[in-house]
Design a protein around this motif. Sequence first.
Motif, PDB file in Angstrom:
ATOM      1  N   ASP A   8      -8.613   3.121   0.972  1.00 33.49           N
ATOM      2  CA  ASP A   8      -8.913   3.502   2.349  1.00 33.49           C
ATOM      3  C   ASP A   8     -10.128   2.725   2.845  1.00 33.49           C
ATOM      4  O   ASP A   8     -10.704   1.913   2.128  1.00 33.49           O
ATOM      5  CB  ASP A   8      -9.065   5.017   2.504  1.00 33.49           C
ATOM      6  N   ASN A  43       1.965   9.732   4.565  1.00 34.42           N
ATOM      7  CA  ASN A  43       1.709   9.924   5.986  1.00 34.42           C
ATOM      8  C   ASN A  43       0.873   8.739   6.463  1.00 34.42           C
ATOM      9  O   ASN A  43      -0.074   8.342   5.803  1.00 34.42           O
ATOM     10  CB  ASN A  43       0.926  11.214   6.238  1.00 34.42           C
ATOM     11  N   VAL A  44       1.239   8.204   7.595  1.00 36.25           N
ATOM     12  CA  VAL A  44       0.485   7.072   8.118  1.00 36.25           C
ATOM     13  C   VAL A  44      -0.872   7.574   8.602  1.00 36.25           C
ATOM     14  O   VAL A  44      -0.955   8.436   9.469  1.00 36.25           O
ATOM     15  CB  VAL A  44       1.255   6.387   9.260  1.00 36.25           C
ATOM     16  N   GLU A  45      -1.923   7.066   7.986  1.00 34.64           N
ATOM     17  CA  GLU A  45      -3.283   7.444   8.354  1.00 34.64           C
ATOM     18  C   GLU A  45      -4.024   6.202   8.818  1.00 34.64           C
ATOM     19  O   GLU A  45      -3.801   5.114   8.308  1.00 34.64           O
ATOM     20  CB  GLU A  45      -4.020   8.034   7.149  1.00 34.64           C
ATOM     21  N   TYR A  93       2.838   0.649  -6.090  1.00 29.43           N
ATOM     22  CA  TYR A  93       2.002   0.592  -4.900  1.00 29.43           C
ATOM     23  C   TYR A  93       0.538   0.625  -5.327  1.00 29.43           C
ATOM     24  O   TYR A  93       0.224   0.787  -6.500  1.00 29.43           O
ATOM     25  CB  TYR A  93       2.276   1.802  -3.985  1.00 29.43           C
ATOM     26  N   PRO A 103       0.834  -1.204   0.000  1.00 28.75           N
ATOM     27  CA  PRO A 103       0.000   0.000   0.000  1.00 28.75           C
ATOM     28  C   PRO A 103       0.867   1.253   0.000  1.00 28.75           C
ATOM     29  O   PRO A 103       1.972   1.263   0.529  1.00 28.75           O
ATOM     30  CB  PRO A 103      -0.798  -0.124   1.296  1.00 28.75           C
ATOM     31  N   TYR A 123      -3.460   2.108  -3.553  1.00 29.43           N
ATOM     32  CA  TYR A 123      -4.058   2.896  -2.474  1.00 29.43           C
ATOM     33  C   TYR A 123      -5.499   2.453  -2.274  1.00 29.43           C
ATOM     34  O   TYR A 123      -6.244   2.271  -3.243  1.00 29.43           O
ATOM     35  CB  TYR A 123      -4.043   4.391  -2.804  1.00 29.43           C
ATOM     36  N   SER A 169       1.477   5.037   1.182  1.00 28.78           N
ATOM     37  CA  SER A 169       1.099   6.052   2.172  1.00 28.78           C
ATOM     38  C   SER A 169       2.324   6.903   2.480  1.00 28.78           C
ATOM     39  O   SER A 169       3.377   6.389   2.808  1.00 28.78           O
ATOM     40  CB  SER A 169       0.551   5.418   3.449  1.00 28.78           C
ATOM     41  N   VAL A 225      -6.179   4.423   5.950  1.00 28.53           N
ATOM     42  CA  VAL A 225      -5.562   3.722   4.821  1.00 28.53           C
ATOM     43  C   VAL A 225      -5.444   2.240   5.141  1.00 28.53           C
ATOM     44  O   VAL A 225      -5.000   1.859   6.220  1.00 28.53           O
ATOM     45  CB  VAL A 225      -4.165   4.314   4.513  1.00 28.53           C
ATOM     46  N   LYS A 279      -3.666  -1.146   5.072  1.00 27.49           N
ATOM     47  CA  LYS A 279      -2.234  -1.410   5.052  1.00 27.49           C
ATOM     48  C   LYS A 279      -1.877  -2.819   4.611  1.00 27.49           C
ATOM     49  O   LYS A 279      -0.718  -3.190   4.599  1.00 27.49           O
ATOM     50  CB  LYS A 279      -1.657  -1.122   6.434  1.00 27.49           C
TER      51      LYS A 279
END
Length: 105
Positions: free
Chosen positions: A75, A8-10, A71, A4, A73, A6, A13, A15
């Motif tokens: 969420d 910024n670690v959110e 990668y 994945p 993405y 990312s 998201v 993983k």
Amino acid sequence: MLPPFSVNVEKRVVKTPNLYFVDTGLASYLTRWTDSEVLRSGAMSGAFFETYIVGEVLKSFCNAGIEPPLYFYRDKDKIEIDLIIFLNNTVYPVEIKKTATPKAD
């Protein structure tokens, strides 16, 4: 496995990595979708097409001797980008659709 993306670690998201078979022939055999017409227009045709595209992009980087900067993405609201190419500090989002008339959304 496609990790994945990312920056910024959110918490929103996902993983978990995506798994793709680089050999779509093996994938069709294992899922018993071996008829070409079913692969072209069946319920799994989009998934097989996405698998094929990701595999070809992966192979193009490997054949050039470049570590694949690939990668995806997604969420928790199921918003996703099928493939992200992160090259030279630039993010290239790629949406893979098996249709002649994709929708803007």
